[in-house]
Design a protein around this motif. Sequence first.
Motif, mmCIF file in Angstrom:
data_model
loop_
_atom_site.group_PDB
_atom_site.id
_atom_site.type_symbol
_atom_site.label_atom_id
_atom_site.label_comp_id
_atom_site.label_asym_id
_atom_site.label_seq_id
_atom_site.Cartn_x
_atom_site.Cartn_y
_atom_site.Cartn_z
ATOM 1 N N THR A 16 0.823 -1.217 0.000
ATOM 2 C CA THR A 16 0.000 0.000 0.000
ATOM 3 C C THR A 16 0.856 1.266 0.000
ATOM 4 O OG1 THR A 16 -0.178 -0.231 2.420
ATOM 5 C CG2 THR A 16 -1.988 -1.090 1.094
ATOM 6 N N ASP A 17 2.123 1.102 -0.370
ATOM 7 C CA ASP A 17 3.047 2.239 -0.526
ATOM 8 C C ASP A 17 3.244 3.032 0.766
ATOM 9 O OD1 ASP A 17 3.634 1.790 -3.238
ATOM 10 O OD2 ASP A 17 1.779 2.778 -3.846
ATOM 11 N N ILE A 18 3.284 2.336 1.889
ATOM 12 C CA ILE A 18 3.668 2.959 3.156
ATOM 13 C C ILE A 18 5.147 2.672 3.353
ATOM 14 C CG2 ILE A 18 3.293 3.034 5.646
ATOM 15 C CD1 ILE A 18 0.457 1.981 5.132
ATOM 16 N N HIS A 19 5.946 3.713 3.299
ATOM 17 C CA HIS A 19 7.398 3.539 3.301
ATOM 18 C C HIS A 19 7.948 3.610 4.724
ATOM 19 C CE1 HIS A 19 7.148 3.805 -1.029
ATOM 20 N NE2 HIS A 19 6.487 4.953 -0.905
ATOM 21 N N ILE A 20 7.850 2.508 5.395
ATOM 22 C CA ILE A 20 8.317 2.440 6.779
ATOM 23 C C ILE A 20 8.779 1.007 7.053
ATOM 24 C CG2 ILE A 20 6.078 1.853 7.794
ATOM 25 C CD1 ILE A 20 6.759 3.864 10.058
ATOM 26 N N ALA A 21 9.860 0.876 7.788
ATOM 27 C CA ALA A 21 10.401 -0.445 8.116
ATOM 28 C C ALA A 21 9.914 -0.870 9.497
ATOM 29 C CB ALA A 21 11.922 -0.412 8.081
ATOM 30 N N ILE A 22 9.374 -2.078 9.579
ATOM 31 C CA ILE A 22 8.860 -2.609 10.838
ATOM 32 C C ILE A 22 9.879 -3.578 11.426
ATOM 33 C CG2 ILE A 22 7.018 -3.946 11.928
ATOM 34 C CD1 ILE A 22 5.213 -3.071 9.570
ATOM 35 N N HIS A 23 10.209 -3.361 12.684
ATOM 36 C CA HIS A 23 11.128 -4.249 13.400
ATOM 37 C C HIS A 23 10.373 -4.830 14.588
ATOM 38 C CE1 HIS A 23 14.307 -2.338 11.030
ATOM 39 N NE2 HIS A 23 13.746 -1.182 11.364
ATOM 40 N N LEU A 24 10.620 -6.086 14.871
ATOM 41 C CA LEU A 24 9.886 -6.752 15.940
ATOM 42 C C LEU A 24 10.631 -6.711 17.262
ATOM 43 C CD1 LEU A 24 7.410 -8.435 16.740
ATOM 44 C CD2 LEU A 24 8.678 -10.480 16.055
ATOM 45 N N GLY A 25 9.867 -6.563 18.320
ATOM 46 C CA GLY A 25 10.396 -6.637 19.676
ATOM 47 C C GLY A 25 9.264 -7.018 20.599
ATOM 48 N N ALA A 26 9.327 -6.578 21.829
ATOM 49 C CA ALA A 26 8.262 -6.838 22.796
ATOM 50 C C ALA A 26 8.427 -5.882 23.964
ATOM 51 C CB ALA A 26 8.310 -8.281 23.291
ATOM 52 N N GLU A 27 7.328 -5.650 24.653
ATOM 53 C CA GLU A 27 7.356 -4.885 25.902
ATOM 54 C C GLU A 27 7.126 -5.900 27.019
ATOM 55 O OE1 GLU A 27 5.172 -1.071 28.105
ATOM 56 O OE2 GLU A 27 4.323 -1.926 26.262
ATOM 57 N N VAL A 28 8.215 -6.303 27.645
ATOM 58 C CA VAL A 28 8.174 -7.409 28.608
ATOM 59 C C VAL A 28 7.986 -6.865 30.018
ATOM 60 C CG1 VAL A 28 9.378 -9.430 29.503
ATOM 61 C CG2 VAL A 28 9.714 -8.730 27.116
ATOM 62 N N GLU A 29 6.893 -7.247 30.655
ATOM 63 C CA GLU A 29 6.662 -6.815 32.029
ATOM 64 C C GLU A 29 7.652 -7.503 32.965
ATOM 65 O OE1 GLU A 29 3.181 -7.414 35.313
ATOM 66 O OE2 GLU A 29 2.571 -6.446 33.431
ATOM 67 N N LEU A 30 8.224 -6.711 33.877
ATOM 68 C CA LEU A 30 9.223 -7.240 34.798
ATOM 69 C C LEU A 30 8.554 -7.769 36.060
ATOM 70 C CD1 LEU A 30 12.322 -7.542 35.192
ATOM 71 C CD2 LEU A 30 12.256 -5.395 36.472
ATOM 72 N N ASN A 31 8.630 -9.076 36.232
ATOM 73 C CA ASN A 31 8.171 -9.720 37.455
ATOM 74 C C ASN A 31 8.886 -11.058 37.582
ATOM 75 O OD1 ASN A 31 6.710 -11.623 35.817
ATOM 76 N ND2 ASN A 31 5.049 -10.129 35.654
ATOM 77 N N GLY A 32 8.497 -11.861 38.555
ATOM 78 C CA GLY A 32 9.185 -13.123 38.773
ATOM 79 C C GLY A 32 9.206 -14.021 37.553
ATOM 80 N N ALA A 33 8.115 -14.018 36.769
ATOM 81 C CA ALA A 33 8.039 -14.876 35.595
ATOM 82 C C ALA A 33 9.005 -14.447 34.491
ATOM 83 C CB ALA A 33 6.609 -14.878 35.053
ATOM 84 N N THR A 34 9.442 -13.192 34.527
ATOM 85 C CA THR A 34 10.381 -12.705 33.516
ATOM 86 C C THR A 34 11.675 -13.496 33.557
ATOM 87 O OG1 THR A 34 9.459 -10.496 33.875
ATOM 88 C CG2 THR A 34 11.474 -10.643 32.567
ATOM 89 N N MET A 35 12.080 -13.880 34.745
ATOM 90 C CA MET A 35 13.327 -14.619 34.889
ATOM 91 C C MET A 35 13.234 -15.994 34.236
ATOM 92 S SD MET A 35 15.275 -12.443 36.486
ATOM 93 C CE MET A 35 14.392 -11.234 35.512
#
Length: 266
Positions: A69-88
């Motif tokens: 659709t001619d949107i000139h933007i590069a998409i990069h993947l990541g995540a917003e990881v909540e910090l808690n015990g399960a993060t470890m």
Amino acid sequence: MIDIHSHILYGVDDGSESREMSLEMLRMSEASGVTDIFATPHVNRKGLVPDWTDLQAKAAELQRAADETDIHIAIHLGAEVELNGATMDLLKECKDDRAYCLGGSHYVLIELTDRTRPNIAENMLSTLQLRGYWPVLAHIERFPQLLEEPDRLLGWIEKGILCQCNTGSFTGYFGPKVKERVRTLYQNGVIHLLGSDGHRTAFRTTDIREAHEELERLARKEKRDDLWQTATANAALILKDRVCYPDVPDHWHVKKRGFFSRLFGH
């Protein structure tokens, strides 16, 4: 501009609701001067962990749709990881696939919460660093507990932890208290990355043009470097998986409030 924090992947979290909404969010980004954007869906919030392979497929599909659709933007993947015990348990080691990291780098976007205690967070962040991760703290202006201990924050930055703030915080979108906090962070030079934290098209959007104007105004008023450019340069280092070495203030500066500000509480 490189937007380091957004929720443009549809049907994953509380962000975009549809393919069409995601594309419109990308159009808003492009109109704002954004060339690259990180899709950072919520991970580990309320125990929900989207499959990394599924996220990769969704990001690739959205990139194809944007290209078509001619949107000139590069998409990069990541995540917003909540910090808690399960993060470890989730981020056990920074392996070759770099699951949930920003753009395949060692950097990982970490979300603190109202329940996070700074001393416990410090131990967890140190552990993540030992495992090979380079933490980036998401929208720290929304975490007042940490700003009550600025020396601790400076200590974290000295150890290599970066700080991201939301562009909407500068315009007052998240309220006057958050705006005051982000101004304090700005005046102390501890904001390293910027993100729209865009969720939808009707509210909390990826349109950051107003914030760009506000940052230019602040740079002139405070006689500081242009944060827009600095944040973009730092984000470019993430794309190259290179270490960012920001300057760390010698001490925390608290700007004195004027007479009328004290009188009327503004």
